[in-house]
Scaffold this active site. Sequence first.
Site, PDB file in Angstrom:
ATOM      1  N   TYR A 198      39.165 -17.108  21.176  1.00 45.20           N
ATOM      2  CA  TYR A 198      37.800 -17.335  20.743  1.00 45.20           C
ATOM      3  C   TYR A 198      36.837 -16.286  21.302  1.00 45.20           C
ATOM      4  O   TYR A 198      35.623 -16.471  21.250  1.00 45.20           O
ATOM      5  CB  TYR A 198      37.331 -18.732  21.166  1.00 45.20           C
ATOM      6  N   ASP A 210      41.734 -32.757  20.261  1.00 46.90           N
ATOM      7  CA  ASP A 210      41.575 -33.482  18.993  1.00 46.90           C
ATOM      8  C   ASP A 210      42.766 -34.412  18.741  1.00 46.90           C
ATOM      9  O   ASP A 210      42.607 -35.515  18.198  1.00 46.90           O
ATOM     10  CB  ASP A 210      41.429 -32.499  17.834  1.00 46.90           C
TER      11      ASP A 210
END
Length: 325
Positions: free
Chosen positions: A119, A226
């Site tokens: 990222y 998640d």
Amino acid sequence: MTDSVLVVPGDGVGREVVPAAVDVLDAVADLEFHHAEAGDRVERETGEALPEETRRRAIDADATLFGAAGETAADVVLPLREAVGSVANVRPARAYPGVDALRPQTDLVVIRENTEGVYSGIEAEVADGVTTLTRVVTAEASRRVAEYGFEYAAEHGYDQVTVAHKANVMRTTDGQFLDAVEAVATDRDADYETTLVDALATDLLLRPAAYGVVICPNLAGDVLSDLAAGLVGGLGLTPSANVGPDNGLFEPVHGSAPDIAGEGVANPAATILSGAMLLEHLGHDESATDVRAAVEAVLADGPRTPDLGGDASTEAVSDAVIERL
């Protein structure tokens, strides 16, 4: 001195769940709230998803409570994490009584490095049809997230610490990450285990009770957190914190949910629980405990929003939490 909290509701349901959480925080702690904007709406109006004034006010505040951004999420959340000096993303996943959960025994926390890795934003097109992505892993960032993870485990009573990696393939980058974790664990005389992230994904689904704190690099933590949310009933129940030494960004992870935005039925639990993490970060530990207990009681007894099988509004749920408090 009164703690200063910047409130940034953002887009979609963020504009509904954040005010609900602010009402709860205001009921239990003496906080000074300031308001700013970011997200799709602001970009349409000003051309900037994250105005400089909002970024600066996040730096100056003691903590920031953020709702959600739509298409501009990466342009808002990543710079805000950098602005508050975040060294770790903290994602608890806990099953609550009265809430239908895939794995009711789940009580774990994913602690993720969230400033670098894939990222870092270093992408390029090196030839027609050929693109690259550079993965950045530094010893310093790896050490900081390891220190935070072991400290969190000790402070919150988690005996099991697991480090997820893929060093069998990414030998240099994840190898350095593991070296940093080992050095921190040695200094602290702390026990931990390591496991490949893909194997961990399977085992979390099968045996979530075997895990407490999971420390991992950026992308791995994004995916695993998640997955863990799915074990306890979904993203509507999972808060998050992006913490640094002196500041922090606290947000639910369910996104802007445009399909229900404006209907007043978004579940505020994740945002209120993020607010509890904010309180804890600011040293209001007793108030944080009270908020969590009140949310748990409301989740168990109702009222509940439609995502949990009820028909209550966002405001009705937050009012019930405040009544419990």
